[in-house]
Design an enzyme around this catalytic site. Structure first.
Site, PDB file in Angstrom:
ATOM      1  N   GLY A 125       0.837  -1.200   0.000  1.00 58.98           N
ATOM      2  CA  GLY A 125       0.000   0.000   0.000  1.00 58.98           C
ATOM      3  C   GLY A 125       0.870   1.247   0.000  1.00 58.98           C
ATOM      4  O   GLY A 125       2.052   1.186  -0.376  1.00 58.98           O
ATOM      5  N   ASP A 126       0.324   2.359   0.479  1.00 58.10           N
ATOM      6  CA  ASP A 126       1.058   3.636   0.371  1.00 58.10           C
ATOM      7  C   ASP A 126       2.416   3.580   1.071  1.00 58.10           C
ATOM      8  O   ASP A 126       3.422   4.041   0.519  1.00 58.10           O
ATOM      9  CB  ASP A 126       0.201   4.803   0.878  1.00 58.10           C
ATOM     10  CG  ASP A 126      -0.234   4.618   2.323  1.00 58.10           C
ATOM     11  OD1 ASP A 126      -0.247   3.455   2.796  1.00 58.10           O
ATOM     12  OD2 ASP A 126      -0.577   5.612   2.979  1.00 58.10           O
ATOM     13  N   ASP A 150      -8.093  -0.983   1.815  1.00 57.47           N
ATOM     14  CA  ASP A 150      -8.634   0.377   2.025  1.00 57.47           C
ATOM     15  C   ASP A 150      -8.958   1.098   0.718  1.00 57.47           C
ATOM     16  O   ASP A 150      -9.690   2.081   0.731  1.00 57.47           O
ATOM     17  CB  ASP A 150      -7.630   1.237   2.807  1.00 57.47           C
ATOM     18  CG  ASP A 150      -7.223   0.604   4.125  1.00 57.47           C
ATOM     19  OD1 ASP A 150      -7.980  -0.226   4.634  1.00 57.47           O
ATOM     20  OD2 ASP A 150      -6.142   0.952   4.640  1.00 57.47           O
ATOM     21  N   GLY A 193     -10.339   0.775   7.018  1.00 53.36           N
ATOM     22  CA  GLY A 193     -10.259   1.719   5.889  1.00 53.36           C
ATOM     23  C   GLY A 193      -9.313   2.873   6.141  1.00 53.36           C
ATOM     24  O   GLY A 193      -9.143   3.737   5.294  1.00 53.36           O
ATOM     25  N   ARG A 194      -8.758   2.915   7.368  1.00 53.84           N
ATOM     26  CA  ARG A 194      -7.898   4.034   7.787  1.00 53.84           C
ATOM     27  C   ARG A 194      -8.593   5.374   7.570  1.00 53.84           C
ATOM     28  O   ARG A 194      -9.706   5.534   8.022  1.00 53.84           O
ATOM     29  CB  ARG A 194      -6.532   3.972   7.094  1.00 53.84           C
ATOM     30  CG  ARG A 194      -5.727   2.760   7.501  1.00 53.84           C
ATOM     31  CD  ARG A 194      -4.265   2.902   7.232  1.00 53.84           C
ATOM     32  NE  ARG A 194      -3.639   3.822   8.155  1.00 53.84           N
ATOM     33  CZ  ARG A 194      -3.335   3.543   9.427  1.00 53.84           C
ATOM     34  NH1 ARG A 194      -3.590   2.361   9.927  1.00 53.84           N
ATOM     35  NH2 ARG A 194      -2.766   4.431  10.195  1.00 53.84           N
ATOM     36  N   GLU A 245     -13.515   3.175  10.546  1.00 49.98           N
ATOM     37  CA  GLU A 245     -12.650   3.310  11.730  1.00 49.98           C
ATOM     38  C   GLU A 245     -12.049   4.709  11.845  1.00 49.98           C
ATOM     39  O   GLU A 245     -11.698   5.160  12.933  1.00 49.98           O
ATOM     40  CB  GLU A 245     -11.530   2.261  11.712  1.00 49.98           C
ATOM     41  CG  GLU A 245     -10.570   2.396  10.536  1.00 49.98           C
ATOM     42  CD  GLU A 245      -9.430   1.386  10.545  1.00 49.98           C
ATOM     43  OE1 GLU A 245      -9.293   0.615  11.504  1.00 49.98           O
ATOM     44  OE2 GLU A 245      -8.674   1.372   9.556  1.00 49.98           O
ATOM     45  N   HIS A 293     -10.043  -7.243  11.437  1.00 50.88           N
ATOM     46  CA  HIS A 293      -9.187  -8.062  10.576  1.00 50.88           C
ATOM     47  C   HIS A 293      -9.941  -9.141   9.809  1.00 50.88           C
ATOM     48  O   HIS A 293      -9.376  -9.736   8.889  1.00 50.88           O
ATOM     49  CB  HIS A 293      -8.057  -8.682  11.405  1.00 50.88           C
ATOM     50  CG  HIS A 293      -7.157  -7.643  11.995  1.00 50.88           C
ATOM     51  ND1 HIS A 293      -7.454  -6.997  13.164  1.00 50.88           N
ATOM     52  CD2 HIS A 293      -6.004  -7.105  11.541  1.00 50.88           C
ATOM     53  CE1 HIS A 293      -6.511  -6.111  13.429  1.00 50.88           C
ATOM     54  NE2 HIS A 293      -5.623  -6.152  12.468  1.00 50.88           N
TER      55      HIS A 293
HETATM   56  O1  F6P Z   1      -4.290  -0.657   5.671  1.00 53.63           O
HETATM   57  C1  F6P Z   1      -4.979  -1.827   5.863  1.00 53.63           C
HETATM   58  C2  F6P Z   1      -5.494  -1.887   7.266  1.00 53.63           C
HETATM   59  O2  F6P Z   1      -6.209  -3.079   7.330  1.00 53.63           O
HETATM   60  C3  F6P Z   1      -6.315  -0.683   7.725  1.00 53.63           C
HETATM   61  O3  F6P Z   1      -7.612  -0.718   7.235  1.00 53.63           O
HETATM   62  C4  F6P Z   1      -6.196  -0.791   9.218  1.00 53.63           C
HETATM   63  O4  F6P Z   1      -6.320   0.451   9.876  1.00 53.63           O
HETATM   64  C5  F6P Z   1      -4.804  -1.298   9.402  1.00 53.63           C
HETATM   65  O5  F6P Z   1      -4.461  -1.977   8.223  1.00 53.63           O
HETATM   66  C6  F6P Z   1      -4.660  -2.211  10.597  1.00 53.63           C
HETATM   67  O6  F6P Z   1      -3.410  -2.784  10.593  1.00 53.63           O
HETATM   68  P1  F6P Z   1      -2.808  -3.740  11.728  1.00 53.63           P
HETATM   69  O7  F6P Z   1      -3.903  -4.106  12.669  1.00 53.63           O
HETATM   70  O8  F6P Z   1      -2.277  -4.901  10.984  1.00 53.63           O
HETATM   71  O9  F6P Z   1      -1.746  -2.932  12.376  1.00 53.63           O
END
Ligand code: F6P
Length: 369
Positions: A125-126, A150, A193-194, A245, A293
């Site tokens: 991703g980014d 996301d 979705g951040r 979220e 998740h």
């Molecule tokens: O970027 C993908 C994502 O699933 C986001 O939607 C979420 O905020 C984040 O990763 C959570 O990541 P982790 O729980 O693995 O740190």
């Protein structure tokens, strides 16, 4: 004309996993082998190269057509992934004993040279693609593949993993209708979705939610409470509210669980906050479900499998055509190449005047504004 000089390529998967990673790995491995290139997978992002001594079995996994057999439909990633080992911000102990973020990309470049890796397919991703862009600027031949549930990456219509996440969220929202109605409750569903509302918006519309709260529109809980009350007084004695979220109240901030060195802040708690506020404002019993998740697990949908396979094969074609510093991107009906710098310059958030938003408004969905 085929690129001269590629003998060995590496592939890695970085950041949160997403359904489709294994399909990308399979397609890229087979396409590379077809060109006579040796192919290795770096374990856990870049960790297999950065800290090889952590891997008694080796930080690199030889990837052959036989090794990637039967993995297209599997979730997760056979290479492992991490959102902790950012080589640009590697948590490193300073002389004072405190931990700092340190740029260790030059070390990583040396590791590429040591392993005689001629090119990298970076799937991420980014965050991962920003790292890939820096590596490319420092002389590594790199092609990026856009991954994230996301869907917040610019310059590609869609990232793989998103369709699977939205499909699963929609199925969950469907299931919540009957229990909400049976108990005459308000059900709040928090989705990942951040800082972008794509998953909430698409699953909320498809699952016929009454309200959808996305990061792009700070909400006023009174507006959501009014919508809930309208439902109950209109005879539909339950309501479904989908909360991204990253949603935040007007004048407030996102709910953060933690912020650790070398990794992005963890979001969480938005759904519970909204549920409590709705219950306080309406007096209606309200429950919150966090899908979290679960949205990242399981088998990719047909759509995600296909674009993952297309992306993986296109990444190898790009390298074969001598391209570098680019990302493969979906621009229907084709896959094209865009500069990595453009893809990572800013986050792709929901445009408030887009057709999907207009559809939601026409359907009477409340956004808390
Ligand atoms: O970027 C993908 C994502 O699933 C986001 O939607 C979420 O905020 C984040 O990763 C959570 O990541 P982790 O729980 O693995 O740190």
């Amino acid at each position: 004309m085929a690129t001269k000089g590629i003998k060995k390529i590496a592939m890695n998967t970085g950041g949160g996993d997403a359904p489709g990673l294994n399909a990308v790995i399979r397609a890229a491995t087979i396409a590379a082998a077809d060109r006579g290139w040796e192919c290795v997978g770096i374990r856990d992002g870049y960790n297999g190269l950065m800290t090889p001594s952590d891997y008694p079995e080796g930080g690199l996994i030889p990837l052959t057509p036989a090794r990637v057999r039967g993995i297209t439909h599997l979730g997760g990633t056979i290479l492992g992934t991490t959102n902790k080992g950012n080589p640009l911000k590697y948590p490193t102990k300073g002389k004072d004993g405190k931990m700092y973020e340190k740029d260790r990309s030059d070390e990583l470049i040396r590791a590429f040279k040591r392993e005689k890796i001629d090119a990298l397919v970076a799937v991420g991703g980014d965050g991962s693609l920003t790292i890939a862009n820096v590596l490319s600027q420092k002389g590594i031949r790199v092609v990026g593949v856009p991954k994230t549930i996301d869907n917040d990456l610019e310059k590609t219509v869609i990232t793989f993993g998103f369709d699977t996440a939205v499909s699963f969220a929609t199925m969950c929202i469907d299931r919540l209708h009957s229990t909400a109605e049976a108990h005459q409750r308000v059900m709040v569903v928090e989705v990942m979705g951040r800082y972008a509302g794509w998953i909430a918006l698409n699953s909320g519309i498809s699952g016929t939610a009454d309200a959808i709260l996305i990061p792009e529109i700070p909400y006023d809980i009174r507006s959501v409470a009014r919508k809930v009350e309208e439902r109950f007084t209109g005879g539909r004695k339950f309501a479904i509210v989908v909360v991204a979220e990253g949603a935040k109240p007007k004048g407030g901030s996102v709910s953060v669980v933690s912020k650790e060195l070398g990794r992005a802040e963890r979001l969480g708690g938005a759904g519970e906050r909204v549920a409590e506020e709705i219950q306080n404002a309406t007096g209606r019993e309200t429950r919150c479900v966090v899908l979290g998740h679960l949205l990242r697990g399981g088998s990719p949908t047909t759509f995600d499998r296909l674009i993952s396979l297309r992306f993986g094969a296109a990444a190898i074609r790009a390298l074969d055509e001598g391209k570098s510093g680019i990302m493969v991107a979906l621009d229907p009906p084709t896959v094209r190449y865009v500069p990595l710098g453009q893809a990572t310059r800013r986050m792709k958030t929901v445009q408030l005047d887009c057709d999907t938003m207009c559809t939601a408004r026409d359907l009477g969905i409340c956004f808390g504004d």
